[in-house]
Design a protein around this motif. Structure first.
Motif, PDB file in Angstrom:
ATOM      1  N   TYR A 519      -5.608  -5.754 -14.714  1.00 40.57           N
ATOM      2  CA  TYR A 519      -4.765  -6.197 -13.324  1.00 40.57           C
ATOM      3  C   TYR A 519      -5.663  -6.729 -12.138  1.00 40.57           C
ATOM      4  O   TYR A 519      -6.538  -6.287 -12.204  1.00 40.57           O
ATOM      5  CB  TYR A 519      -4.040  -4.876 -12.896  1.00 40.57           C
ATOM      6  N   VAL A 520      -5.020  -7.517 -11.549  1.00 39.32           N
ATOM      7  CA  VAL A 520      -5.678  -8.103 -10.463  1.00 39.32           C
ATOM      8  C   VAL A 520      -4.985  -8.443  -9.177  1.00 39.32           C
ATOM      9  O   VAL A 520      -3.576  -8.978  -9.488  1.00 39.32           O
ATOM     10  CB  VAL A 520      -6.548  -9.417 -10.489  1.00 39.32           C
ATOM     11  N   SER A 531       2.698 -14.183  -8.682  1.00 39.66           N
ATOM     12  CA  SER A 531       3.379 -12.960  -8.943  1.00 39.66           C
ATOM     13  C   SER A 531       2.426 -12.336  -9.589  1.00 39.66           C
ATOM     14  O   SER A 531       1.794 -12.864 -10.729  1.00 39.66           O
ATOM     15  CB  SER A 531       4.527 -13.115  -9.815  1.00 39.66           C
ATOM     16  N   TYR A 532       1.961 -11.003  -9.360  1.00 37.04           N
ATOM     17  CA  TYR A 532       0.488 -10.534  -9.907  1.00 37.04           C
ATOM     18  C   TYR A 532       0.837  -9.155  -9.653  1.00 37.04           C
ATOM     19  O   TYR A 532      -0.025  -8.243  -9.368  1.00 37.04           O
ATOM     20  CB  TYR A 532      -0.715 -10.979  -9.312  1.00 37.04           C
ATOM     21  N   PHE A 566       3.644 -10.328 -15.611  1.00 36.40           N
ATOM     22  CA  PHE A 566       3.563 -11.302 -14.782  1.00 36.40           C
ATOM     23  C   PHE A 566       2.303 -11.280 -14.126  1.00 36.40           C
ATOM     24  O   PHE A 566       1.834 -10.225 -13.308  1.00 36.40           O
ATOM     25  CB  PHE A 566       4.438 -11.626 -13.686  1.00 36.40           C
ATOM     26  N   GLN A 567       1.316 -12.461 -14.257  1.00 36.65           N
ATOM     27  CA  GLN A 567       0.013 -12.583 -13.377  1.00 36.65           C
ATOM     28  C   GLN A 567      -0.273 -13.845 -13.277  1.00 36.65           C
ATOM     29  O   GLN A 567      -0.785 -14.586 -13.948  1.00 36.65           O
ATOM     30  CB  GLN A 567      -1.238 -11.856 -14.111  1.00 36.65           C
ATOM     31  N   TYR A 568       0.270 -14.513 -12.175  1.00 36.52           N
ATOM     32  CA  TYR A 568      -0.187 -16.056 -11.847  1.00 36.52           C
ATOM     33  C   TYR A 568      -0.069 -16.092 -10.518  1.00 36.52           C
ATOM     34  O   TYR A 568       0.558 -15.521  -9.786  1.00 36.52           O
ATOM     35  CB  TYR A 568       0.953 -16.980 -12.657  1.00 36.52           C
ATOM     36  N   LEU A 569      -0.794 -17.214 -10.087  1.00 33.21           N
ATOM     37  CA  LEU A 569      -1.181 -17.789  -8.632  1.00 33.21           C
ATOM     38  C   LEU A 569      -0.362 -18.906  -8.156  1.00 33.21           C
ATOM     39  O   LEU A 569      -0.470 -19.308  -7.077  1.00 33.21           O
ATOM     40  CB  LEU A 569      -2.414 -17.772  -8.506  1.00 33.21           C
ATOM     41  N   LYS A 573       3.530 -20.307 -14.637  1.00 35.69           N
ATOM     42  CA  LYS A 573       3.457 -19.000 -14.871  1.00 35.69           C
ATOM     43  C   LYS A 573       2.718 -18.827 -16.100  1.00 35.69           C
ATOM     44  O   LYS A 573       2.731 -19.404 -17.050  1.00 35.69           O
ATOM     45  CB  LYS A 573       5.123 -18.423 -15.068  1.00 35.69           C
ATOM     46  N   ASN A 574       2.279 -17.437 -16.229  1.00 30.97           N
ATOM     47  CA  ASN A 574       1.591 -17.301 -17.361  1.00 30.97           C
ATOM     48  C   ASN A 574       2.400 -16.760 -18.840  1.00 30.97           C
ATOM     49  O   ASN A 574       3.642 -16.670 -18.649  1.00 30.97           O
ATOM     50  CB  ASN A 574       0.437 -15.953 -17.353  1.00 30.97           C
ATOM     51  N   PRO A 575       1.638 -17.006 -20.027  1.00 29.87           N
ATOM     52  CA  PRO A 575       2.668 -16.917 -21.408  1.00 29.87           C
ATOM     53  C   PRO A 575       3.261 -15.437 -21.113  1.00 29.87           C
ATOM     54  O   PRO A 575       2.613 -14.295 -20.953  1.00 29.87           O
ATOM     55  CB  PRO A 575       1.668 -17.087 -22.477  1.00 29.87           C
ATOM     56  N   ARG A 576       4.502 -15.247 -21.785  1.00 39.11           N
ATOM     57  CA  ARG A 576       4.898 -14.008 -22.173  1.00 39.11           C
ATOM     58  C   ARG A 576       4.451 -13.448 -23.411  1.00 39.11           C
ATOM     59  O   ARG A 576       3.485 -14.143 -23.895  1.00 39.11           O
ATOM     60  CB  ARG A 576       6.599 -13.942 -22.282  1.00 39.11           C
ATOM     61  N   ARG A 577       4.965 -12.474 -23.899  1.00 37.45           N
ATOM     62  CA  ARG A 577       4.267 -11.601 -25.153  1.00 37.45           C
ATOM     63  C   ARG A 577       4.255 -12.890 -26.340  1.00 37.45           C
ATOM     64  O   ARG A 577       5.188 -13.454 -26.560  1.00 37.45           O
ATOM     65  CB  ARG A 577       5.260 -10.776 -25.487  1.00 37.45           C
TER      66      ARG A 577
END
Length: 587
Positions: A519-520, A531-532, A566-569, A573-577
């Protein structure tokens, strides 16, 4: 050692089922990866203890992997399968390595074989969206010549939206014995990552890119006596980056496929180094020299829309840089103290000369506990695009100075507790001559932007790592890092928090399982595009299903982003599962 160092081994990398260096580094507290998409093979930028990516020096076989144009290094062109270990130095290491204000990621490749019968492995994995990774590596010895060979292939249709990735990888190493005390070595490598970064509807943009890396090294190691040895090496490195941005055709930038901006960086560096090493039981001294010559061919091609706003149809430049350095480092032990002084003098044709001293001390409280402290002065050379190359709306500034830092770190590491290992580190980095962009600072008639030395930044914080000893094959690990930024330019201060948590099962025989979360909190000032708030949790499983002599077969699988976090700036968006599985055969 007195420096704050983390080491990741080939065995750990294999158990992560990692496809890239970025995946490996993303597990280290204090090392932050910023990716455009976090997709399979996606480009990513490395930051250490809140540094800029241009402040982190990345080395492979002693070769600097950083782009001269931007200063940063792109790790998706480094085959993760060739790595024996990664040594991450957190904080400036300029007294040993030169331009490395933020830290060093030193990648050491696997050694040649030592047996006539070849050893190695074959590996293949397959995941969602046609995501594939194939590797083969062999090592052995023929007479006095040892060899190591790696070939790899990775590809993916993209785990989200319109992304994709494709690369071939090759690496070879030969080591010839010229006698009992002398060895001659050669390495050669090539990679060619191609990727579609993605479509960005809000900007009417579609972005693609490709890279090419080719490098060759030669080395001579000679031992004059039990205590004194000489190491000489030469290298040639070519690196190319192409990024193309074109219109999606949504009405902002033009018709579908119309060029917006193409950027090409074609770089070449040639150099060498030599060092004398004196080793005794309680004393190690190193005296060395580095030489480097680099050229950059930078070409920017603007589309019709940018030309309407005054950009030239094409802007090209060919800056060069010469570098040389001499350095001396020492380590000596006095009782429970280990003292490591060092100094390096660097000269380059862009910013002139800089001296980087450092001093580190460790005190062994008891056999399982040490206290460490260090102070160091470091620097980073400004990117050539800011000093010589410029950009479509950026004027070069040939009077730029290097960015500098005074760094102070202290820490404690212990395994004295019965079932627990703990490492704590405090740091404070005081940066001067920080590079900032002065909007319109180029003046008439164009009023282009210009980069200037106009900033002071203080980065301070701490890191905590802890891991339990195995209990019934289970162990737990946690990590935390915190960075507080205090700029002097009137901007708001920022805070970055990072958490890592993990649980492992390892019966040391047939089964390995790992649940790892990361987590960041970025303290982003543009919350609408970021969203992070979630942990990204991965589950890795490896099962040995066959063993006969030296031949073993392993089945492995990974569930990425198990909780759909979700972890993107940015808009991408980052990939889901997503899931993947594979087989590894070792022999």
């Amino acid at each position: 050692v007195a420096e704050n160092i983390t080491v990741i081994t080939a065995r750990e990398i294999e158990r992560m089922n990692a496809h890239s260096v970025a995946e490996v580094l993303n597990r280290i507290p204090g090392v932050l990866l910023q990716s455009f998409t976090q997709d399979f093979g996606a480009p990513s930028l490395m930051k250490i203890q809140g540094s800029e990516d241009r402040h982190v020096l990345v080395l492979v076989d002693g070769i600097s992997w950083n782009f001269m144009a931007s200063g940063g290094a792109e790790a998706n062109s480094i085959p993760v399968g060739i790595i024996e270990r990664i040594e991450v130095v957190k904080g400036p290491a300029s007294s040993a390595w030169g331009s490395s204000l933020g830290g060093v990621v030193n990648i050491i490749t696997k050694e040649v074989g030592t047996t006539e019968r070849p050893t190695g492995s074959l590996q293949a994995s397959y995941g969602e969206r046609e995501t594939q990774d194939y590797r083969a590596q062999f090592a052995g010895e023929a007479g006095r010549v040892g060899y190591y060979l790696f070939v790899g292939r990775q590809e993916s249709d993209g785990l989200r939206d319109s992304r994709k990735f494709d690369t071939y990888q090759f690496y070879s190493k030969i080591n010839a014995s010229l006698g009992s005390n002398t060895n001659l070595g050669f390495t050669l490598g090539y990679t060619d990552p191609e990727f579609h970064i993605g479509d960005f509807p809000s900007g009417d943009l579609s972005q693609t890119g490709l890279g090419r890396t080719f490098f060759v090294t030669s080395s001579l190691d000679a031992a004059f006596s039990k205590n004194l040895s000489l190491q000489i090496s030469f290298h040639h490195f070519q690196q190319k980056s192409v990024q193309e941005a074109e219109a999606l055709g949504l009405g902002f930038l033009g018709l579908p496929g119309e060029r917006f901006l193409d950027t090409v960086y074609d770089e070449s560096t040639t150099g060498g180094s030599a060092k004398l090493v004196w080793e005794e039981k309680r004393h190690t001294a190193v005296l060395g020299i580095d030489l480097d010559y680099g050229t950059l061919h930078q070409t920017l091609t603007a589309g019709s829309l940018l030309q309407m706003f005054g950009a030239p149809a094409q802007a090209s430049s060919r800056p060069e840089i010469d570098k040389w350095a001499v350095y001396a480092n020492d380590t000596f032990v006095i009782g429970k103290f280990s003292i490591t002084p060092g100094v390096r003098y660097d000269h380059n044709s862009i910013t002139g000369s800089f001296t980087s001293p450092s001093l580190g001390i460790t005190y062994r409280v008891r056999s399982d506990s040490i206290v460490r402290a260090s102070v160091a002065r470091g620097f980073t050379i400004p990117p050539l695009s800011t000093t010589s190359g410029g950009g479509l709306f950026l004027d070069p500034n040939s009077s730029l100075d290097e960015e500098t830092v005074w760094s102070y770190q202290a820490g404690f590491e212990t395994a004295a507790l019965k079932h627990l290992w703990i490492k704590i580190n405090l740091f404070r980095h005081e940066l001067d001559d920080f590079l900032v962009t002065e909007w319109g600072g180029g003046g008439p008639p164009t009023y282009n932007d210009i980069v200037v030395n106009n900033g002071e930044v203080r980065r301070q914080g701490f890191e905590l790592e802890a891991e339990t000893v195995p209990f019934h094959h289970f162990s737990l690990l946690v990590g935390f890092s915190y960075v507080h930024f205090t700029p002097s330019t009137g901007e708001d201060s920022e805070d970055i928090y990072e958490y890592t948590v993990g649980m492992r099962y390892d019966d040391a025989d047939t089964l390995y399982a790992e649940l790892f979360g990361h987590y960041v909190w970025w303290d982003n000032h543009i919350p609408l595009s970021a969203s992070y708030d979630d942990f990204i949790v991965d589950l890795n499983l490896t099962k040995r299903v066959y063993l006969q002599g030296k031949t073993a077969v392993y089945l492995f699988s990974t569930a990425h982003n198990l909780l759909n976090g979700f972890q993107y700036l940015n808009e991408s968006k980052n990939p889901r599962r997503w899931m993947e599985a594979g087989v590894r055969i070792t022999f």
